[in-house]
Design a protein around this motif. Structure first.
Motif, PDB file in Angstrom:
ATOM      1  N   MET A  71       0.830  -1.192   0.000  1.00 29.80           N
ATOM      2  CA  MET A  71       0.000   0.000   0.000  1.00 29.80           C
ATOM      3  C   MET A  71       0.872   1.252   0.000  1.00 29.80           C
ATOM      4  SD  MET A  71      -3.120   0.880  -0.195  1.00 29.80           S
ATOM      5  CE  MET A  71      -3.911  -0.666   0.159  1.00 29.80           C
ATOM      6  N   GLU A  72       2.128   1.072   0.280  1.00 30.57           N
ATOM      7  CA  GLU A  72       3.051   2.197   0.352  1.00 30.57           C
ATOM      8  C   GLU A  72       3.075   3.022  -0.932  1.00 30.57           C
ATOM      9  OE1 GLU A  72       7.679   2.412   1.217  1.00 30.57           O
ATOM     10  OE2 GLU A  72       6.623   1.051   2.576  1.00 30.57           O
ATOM     11  N   VAL A  73       2.977   2.354  -2.063  1.00 30.10           N
ATOM     12  CA  VAL A  73       3.029   3.057  -3.347  1.00 30.10           C
ATOM     13  C   VAL A  73       1.858   4.037  -3.507  1.00 30.10           C
ATOM     14  CG1 VAL A  73       1.797   1.300  -4.689  1.00 30.10           C
ATOM     15  CG2 VAL A  73       3.467   2.740  -5.812  1.00 30.10           C
ATOM     16  N   PHE A  74       0.742   3.755  -2.860  1.00 28.99           N
ATOM     17  CA  PHE A  74      -0.438   4.615  -2.965  1.00 28.99           C
ATOM     18  C   PHE A  74      -0.585   5.601  -1.803  1.00 28.99           C
ATOM     19  CE2 PHE A  74      -2.402   0.776  -5.264  1.00 28.99           C
ATOM     20  CZ  PHE A  74      -1.986   1.240  -6.501  1.00 28.99           C
ATOM     21  N   ALA A  75       0.303   5.564  -0.837  1.00 28.50           N
ATOM     22  CA  ALA A  75       0.155   6.351   0.391  1.00 28.50           C
ATOM     23  C   ALA A  75      -0.013   7.842   0.112  1.00 28.50           C
ATOM     24  CB  ALA A  75       1.337   6.105   1.321  1.00 28.50           C
ATOM     25  N   GLU A  76       0.832   8.413  -0.712  1.00 30.23           N
ATOM     26  CA  GLU A  76       0.752   9.851  -0.990  1.00 30.23           C
ATOM     27  C   GLU A  76      -0.571  10.201  -1.681  1.00 30.23           C
ATOM     28  OE1 GLU A  76       3.143  13.117  -3.640  1.00 30.23           O
ATOM     29  OE2 GLU A  76       4.335  11.553  -2.668  1.00 30.23           O
ATOM     30  N   TYR A  77      -0.993   9.367  -2.630  1.00 31.97           N
ATOM     31  CA  TYR A  77      -2.267   9.598  -3.325  1.00 31.97           C
ATOM     32  C   TYR A  77      -3.421   9.557  -2.325  1.00 31.97           C
ATOM     33  CZ  TYR A  77      -6.100   9.194  -6.633  1.00 31.97           C
ATOM     34  OH  TYR A  77      -7.261   9.414  -7.333  1.00 31.97           O
ATOM     35  N   LEU A  78      -3.438   8.530  -1.487  1.00 30.56           N
ATOM     36  CA  LEU A  78      -4.511   8.377  -0.512  1.00 30.56           C
ATOM     37  C   LEU A  78      -4.518   9.528   0.493  1.00 30.56           C
ATOM     38  CD1 LEU A  78      -4.197   4.536   0.028  1.00 30.56           C
ATOM     39  CD2 LEU A  78      -6.164   5.709  -0.981  1.00 30.56           C
ATOM     40  N   TRP A 109      -8.011  -5.194  -1.327  1.00 28.82           N
ATOM     41  CA  TRP A 109      -8.701  -6.359  -1.873  1.00 28.82           C
ATOM     42  C   TRP A 109      -8.011  -6.820  -3.159  1.00 28.82           C
ATOM     43  CZ3 TRP A 109     -11.212  -7.130  -6.527  1.00 28.82           C
ATOM     44  CH2 TRP A 109     -11.946  -8.313  -6.626  1.00 28.82           C
ATOM     45  N   ILE A 110      -7.681  -5.877  -4.034  1.00 32.36           N
ATOM     46  CA  ILE A 110      -7.010  -6.233  -5.293  1.00 32.36           C
ATOM     47  C   ILE A 110      -5.652  -6.867  -5.014  1.00 32.36           C
ATOM     48  CG2 ILE A 110      -5.938  -5.312  -7.406  1.00 32.36           C
ATOM     49  CD1 ILE A 110      -8.233  -3.217  -7.447  1.00 32.36           C
ATOM     50  N   MET A 111      -4.891  -6.293  -4.104  1.00 30.34           N
ATOM     51  CA  MET A 111      -3.557  -6.838  -3.814  1.00 30.34           C
ATOM     52  C   MET A 111      -3.645  -8.224  -3.192  1.00 30.34           C
ATOM     53  SD  MET A 111      -1.230  -3.522  -2.834  1.00 30.34           S
ATOM     54  CE  MET A 111      -2.383  -2.639  -1.813  1.00 30.34           C
ATOM     55  N   ASP A 112      -4.678  -8.469  -2.387  1.00 27.16           N
ATOM     56  CA  ASP A 112      -4.861  -9.805  -1.808  1.00 27.16           C
ATOM     57  C   ASP A 112      -5.332 -10.810  -2.856  1.00 27.16           C
ATOM     58  OD1 ASP A 112      -4.108  -8.911   0.712  1.00 27.16           O
ATOM     59  OD2 ASP A 112      -6.167  -8.717   1.451  1.00 27.16           O
ATOM     60  N   LYS A 113      -6.264 -10.391  -3.686  1.00 24.13           N
ATOM     61  CA  LYS A 113      -6.881 -11.287  -4.676  1.00 24.13           C
ATOM     62  C   LYS A 113      -5.955 -11.538  -5.872  1.00 24.13           C
ATOM     63  CE  LYS A 113     -10.839 -13.246  -5.962  1.00 24.13           C
ATOM     64  NZ  LYS A 113     -11.460 -14.314  -5.214  1.00 24.13           N
ATOM     65  N   PHE A 114      -5.157 -10.520  -6.233  1.00 23.14           N
ATOM     66  CA  PHE A 114      -4.306 -10.596  -7.421  1.00 23.14           C
ATOM     67  C   PHE A 114      -2.874 -10.192  -7.066  1.00 23.14           C
ATOM     68  CE2 PHE A 114      -8.627  -9.625  -8.847  1.00 23.14           C
ATOM     69  CZ  PHE A 114      -8.842 -10.652  -9.766  1.00 23.14           C
TER      70      PHE A 114
END
Length: 123
Positions: A1-8, A26-31
């Motif tokens: 999730m680190e890659v999205f931290a700034e966006y979030l 969910w996406i990272m867990d599923k895929f």
């Protein structure tokens, strides 16, 4: 999730931020084979360097972008889920449930359809 931290962190509404983060988790867990990245200032997931699905946010909704081929393939499902849409985006209102089964179908379709794709976008 680190890659999205700034966006979030730039999403002002905490419930919207948490909801989008839950979708990403969910996406990272599923895929797990998908690569999360930020490109064009938008969060997205890629597979072997090709675009699979992207996201953006607006005041009334989160938008899911499965490319035009994904939109065409799942047009009926998108309407049945009650989502507004454009030619390129599915708009999931913040007060509407996320149809994870539909999201999964879009991702699986793009991964299979683009398995031999050597470009970022479809040609």
């Amino acid at each position: 999730m680190e890659v999205f931290a700034e966006y979030l962190d730039r999403i002002d509404n905490p419930s919207h931020r948490e909801r989008l983060e839950a979708v990403f988790e969910w996406i990272m867990d599923k895929f797990p084979a998908l690569t999360p990245k930020i490109a064009w200032n938008q969060p997205m997931f890629t597979d072997h360097g090709t675009f699979i699905v992207g996201f953006s946010v607006a005041k009334p909704h989160m938008a899911v972008a499965p490319e035009k081929a994904g939109m065409l393939r799942f047009a009926d499902d998108i309407v049945q889920a009650g989502y507004e849409h454009t030619k390129e985006l599915v708009k999931i209102r913040w007060d509407s449930p996320v149809d994870y089964a539909l999201l999964e179908k879009m991702i699986v379709f793009n991964m299979a359809d683009k398995a031999d794709c050597e470009t970022f976008w479809r040609k």
